[in-house]
Design a protein around this motif. Sequence first.
Motif, mmCIF file in Angstrom:
data_model
loop_
_atom_site.group_PDB
_atom_site.id
_atom_site.type_symbol
_atom_site.label_atom_id
_atom_site.label_comp_id
_atom_site.label_asym_id
_atom_site.label_seq_id
_atom_site.Cartn_x
_atom_site.Cartn_y
_atom_site.Cartn_z
ATOM 1 N N PRO A 4 0.828 -1.200 0.000
ATOM 2 C CA PRO A 4 0.000 0.000 0.000
ATOM 3 C C PRO A 4 0.862 1.248 0.000
ATOM 4 O O PRO A 4 1.959 1.278 0.568
ATOM 5 C CB PRO A 4 -0.780 -0.125 1.322
ATOM 6 C CG PRO A 4 0.157 -0.875 2.213
ATOM 7 C CD PRO A 4 0.912 -1.831 1.315
ATOM 8 N N ARG A 29 -19.186 3.778 -4.874
ATOM 9 C CA ARG A 29 -18.079 2.896 -4.500
ATOM 10 C C ARG A 29 -18.437 1.446 -4.819
ATOM 11 O O ARG A 29 -19.485 0.968 -4.404
ATOM 12 C CB ARG A 29 -17.750 3.045 -3.021
ATOM 13 C CG ARG A 29 -16.925 4.288 -2.668
ATOM 14 C CD ARG A 29 -15.501 4.107 -3.128
ATOM 15 N NE ARG A 29 -14.695 5.288 -2.943
ATOM 16 C CZ ARG A 29 -13.609 5.345 -2.174
ATOM 17 N NH1 ARG A 29 -13.205 4.276 -1.512
ATOM 18 N NH2 ARG A 29 -12.919 6.451 -2.091
ATOM 19 N N SER A 127 -11.805 -3.115 4.953
ATOM 20 C CA SER A 127 -11.856 -3.135 3.498
ATOM 21 C C SER A 127 -11.466 -1.776 2.925
ATOM 22 O O SER A 127 -12.095 -0.760 3.230
ATOM 23 C CB SER A 127 -13.274 -3.492 3.032
ATOM 24 O OG SER A 127 -13.346 -3.525 1.623
ATOM 25 N N ARG A 128 -10.406 -1.765 2.130
ATOM 26 C CA ARG A 128 -9.963 -0.576 1.387
ATOM 27 C C ARG A 128 -9.637 0.602 2.304
ATOM 28 O O ARG A 128 -9.727 1.754 1.883
ATOM 29 C CB ARG A 128 -11.028 -0.142 0.375
ATOM 30 C CG ARG A 128 -11.395 -1.189 -0.668
ATOM 31 C CD ARG A 128 -12.447 -0.659 -1.616
ATOM 32 N NE ARG A 128 -12.781 -1.599 -2.668
ATOM 33 C CZ ARG A 128 -14.013 -2.004 -2.951
ATOM 34 N NH1 ARG A 128 -15.036 -1.547 -2.255
ATOM 35 N NH2 ARG A 128 -14.240 -2.849 -3.944
ATOM 36 N N SER A 129 -9.241 0.332 3.530
ATOM 37 C CA SER A 129 -8.963 1.448 4.438
ATOM 38 C C SER A 129 -7.759 1.223 5.342
ATOM 39 O O SER A 129 -7.357 2.136 6.063
ATOM 40 C CB SER A 129 -10.197 1.727 5.313
ATOM 41 O OG SER A 129 -10.574 0.577 6.042
ATOM 42 N N HIS A 131 -4.674 1.099 4.780
ATOM 43 C CA HIS A 131 -3.513 1.940 4.500
ATOM 44 C C HIS A 131 -3.614 3.306 5.160
ATOM 45 O O HIS A 131 -2.609 3.999 5.303
ATOM 46 C CB HIS A 131 -3.305 2.085 2.990
ATOM 47 C CG HIS A 131 -4.481 2.619 2.244
ATOM 48 N ND1 HIS A 131 -5.643 1.910 2.105
ATOM 49 C CD2 HIS A 131 -4.669 3.791 1.584
ATOM 50 C CE1 HIS A 131 -6.504 2.613 1.388
ATOM 51 N NE2 HIS A 131 -5.938 3.754 1.072
ATOM 52 N N GLY A 156 -8.835 -5.471 -0.178
ATOM 53 C CA GLY A 156 -8.740 -4.319 -1.058
ATOM 54 C C GLY A 156 -8.485 -4.692 -2.495
ATOM 55 O O GLY A 156 -8.133 -5.838 -2.802
ATOM 56 N N ASP A 157 -8.661 -3.719 -3.366
ATOM 57 C CA ASP A 157 -8.469 -3.955 -4.799
ATOM 58 C C ASP A 157 -7.911 -2.737 -5.519
ATOM 59 O O ASP A 157 -8.134 -2.550 -6.715
ATOM 60 C CB ASP A 157 -9.783 -4.374 -5.452
ATOM 61 C CG ASP A 157 -10.926 -3.387 -5.187
ATOM 62 O OD1 ASP A 157 -10.713 -2.405 -4.447
ATOM 63 O OD2 ASP A 157 -12.030 -3.607 -5.712
ATOM 64 N N SER A 159 -7.432 1.128 -6.772
ATOM 65 C CA SER A 159 -8.364 2.192 -7.132
ATOM 66 C C SER A 159 -8.204 2.496 -8.613
ATOM 67 O O SER A 159 -7.328 1.940 -9.290
ATOM 68 C CB SER A 159 -8.076 3.459 -6.316
ATOM 69 O OG SER A 159 -6.841 4.037 -6.725
ATOM 70 N N PHE A 271 -9.623 -8.456 -6.439
ATOM 71 C CA PHE A 271 -9.940 -8.174 -5.043
ATOM 72 C C PHE A 271 -9.209 -9.196 -4.182
ATOM 73 O O PHE A 271 -9.398 -10.399 -4.333
ATOM 74 C CB PHE A 271 -11.448 -8.267 -4.817
ATOM 75 C CG PHE A 271 -11.909 -7.699 -3.502
ATOM 76 C CD1 PHE A 271 -12.249 -6.366 -3.397
ATOM 77 C CD2 PHE A 271 -12.015 -8.506 -2.377
ATOM 78 C CE1 PHE A 271 -12.680 -5.836 -2.191
ATOM 79 C CE2 PHE A 271 -12.440 -7.990 -1.171
ATOM 80 C CZ PHE A 271 -12.774 -6.643 -1.077
#
Length: 283
Positions: A4, A29, A127-129, A131, A156-157, A159, A271
């Motif tokens: 990340p 999102r 999820s996706r947070s 970092h 995460g996947d 952006s 993902f």
Amino acid sequence: MTRPDQPAAAAASDDDLFGSETADYARYRPGLPDAAVRLLAATQHGVPDPVLLDLGTGTGQVPRALLPVLRRLVHIDLVDVNQHMLETALAILGPVRGSCTVNAFSGEAHTFTPTAPGRAPTLITCSRSFHWMSRAEVLNMADRVAAPNAVVAIMGDGSLWTHEADWTAALRGLIQTYLGNDRRAGTRGTYAGRGRSYDEELADSAFSDVAEHRFPVARAWRPEDVLGYLRTTSFAGPGLFADRHHEFEAEALRLLQGHARGGVLKEDAEFTVLLARRPGGDA
């Protein structure tokens, strides 16, 4: 898992990163792949009263996806630094939670303290947070509050900034003409480089038994939906453009329409879910 990017400085509130408008976040999102949701639910097989702790919950995508699949959930703790996001998540979960109780904690993830007695989380999701968080402290907190056989899922996947396609490269270039070459991290600065991988962070934590799962995801974006998504990001949110945001959106729409085929922009993503347990936990 891909390393990340590390923000230059932690934000006190993600209003600085994503703005206070949550309607676009909830609408644009992308959700979790169905296969990832089923994987999360499967970690709770044999758990009599599953409890979910969702860190960086945003508008509650993870619990909203899990509730219809993991109907035995008895309690959910939502954690986010953005009060607007938490209010939206509570409103979204209200009609679907059934008898499952839900608490919201406003603050940084590593400062979370359970308020429901006897509700130690058996599944902790992020999820996706991850970092954006103080990752070592978050994992220490998880070790303090989690049930003995709890599972931590870091997901995460990337952006549209990191995705490699002709149209995303052109869009990234346009953003850079407005905001500079460095990727912005909200109004507080830019990304400072790459930090440790999530695998390395987990290896140094109590949850060092890690299994990686990857799920291919094919998305079809309309140009207008890409603009809605960009408004929710830390690298192209409206507040970064000052009085030029309308100008940027008009130019971005023309660019995206020029790249669309049949009105559609394709994204082939992956993902990734890291399932982490304390050594000796269930496989």
